[in-house]
Motif scaffolding. Structure first.
Motif, mmCIF file in Angstrom:
data_model
loop_
_atom_site.group_PDB
_atom_site.id
_atom_site.type_symbol
_atom_site.label_atom_id
_atom_site.label_comp_id
_atom_site.label_asym_id
_atom_site.label_seq_id
_atom_site.Cartn_x
_atom_site.Cartn_y
_atom_site.Cartn_z
ATOM 1 N N ASN A 16 -42.986 -21.104 -7.036
ATOM 2 C CA ASN A 16 -43.917 -20.928 -5.925
ATOM 3 C C ASN A 16 -44.279 -22.269 -5.280
ATOM 4 O O ASN A 16 -44.539 -22.327 -4.075
ATOM 5 N N LYS A 61 -42.618 -17.746 -1.012
ATOM 6 C CA LYS A 61 -43.831 -17.430 -1.765
ATOM 7 C C LYS A 61 -43.427 -16.527 -2.919
ATOM 8 O O LYS A 61 -42.630 -15.604 -2.735
ATOM 9 N N VAL A 62 -43.968 -16.808 -4.094
ATOM 10 C CA VAL A 62 -43.604 -16.056 -5.290
ATOM 11 C C VAL A 62 -44.862 -15.534 -5.957
ATOM 12 O O VAL A 62 -45.822 -16.273 -6.159
ATOM 13 N N GLU A 63 -44.821 -14.258 -6.286
ATOM 14 C CA GLU A 63 -45.908 -13.633 -7.045
ATOM 15 C C GLU A 63 -45.347 -13.193 -8.389
ATOM 16 O O GLU A 63 -44.363 -12.442 -8.437
#
Length: 153
Positions: A16, A61-63
């Protein structure tokens, strides 16, 4: 094991932040990575893949939706949102399986709908390129990009 769950969290936090170097440091030198786009990568290839991807994706974007580790195995579900070449927006829901050794990732397998990814990333061409055996053309391109990145490094 709590330490391995923390290792998973560190991996996706680094992704992220677009920190491919930090990601690479989490893999065992003899590690193995596999996903539908790149196929199997071994040793330093996995770290170089993350360096390449994080270096060229400005809006990634990383969740980390969920993760766990028990002993030397772990799993994660993570969602990546980014703009692919040509300006197409992609949201990719990825399921990961891990094996750990001595505080490092020794095996990492990512799975996702390649057809779903190709449809988003490649537009109408993805309807065909996301299906076997055409998906091998996409893999060849991904591997070629990685080889070129490694040659420059």
């Amino acid at each position: 094991m709590a330490d391995n769950a923390e290792l998973i969290r560190k991996l996706y936090d680094a992704l992220n932040r677009h920190d491919g170097e930090a990601m690479a440091q989490l893999y065992d030198p003899d590690g193995r990575f596999h996903d539908p786009a790149f196929g199997e990568l071994t040793g330093a290839e996995a770290g170089d893949m993350w360096r390449m991807l994080t270096g060229r994706s400005e809006d990634l974007k990383v969740e980390l939706a969920e993760h766990e580790a028990n002993g030397d195995a772990g799993t994660a579900q993570w969602i990546a949102s980014y703009t692919f070449r040509g300006g197409r927006h992609v949201v990719n829901d990825v399921h990961a399986k891990f094996r750990f050794r001595d505080g490092k990732i020794i095996e990492h397998d990512d799975s996702f709908s390649f057809w779903g990814w190709a449809r988003q990333a490649l537009g109408p061409a993805g309807l065909v390129l996301g299906l076997p055996p055409m998906n091998l053309l996409v893999r060849r391109q991904a591997r070629g990009d990685l080889a070129e990145f490694r040659d420059r490094g």
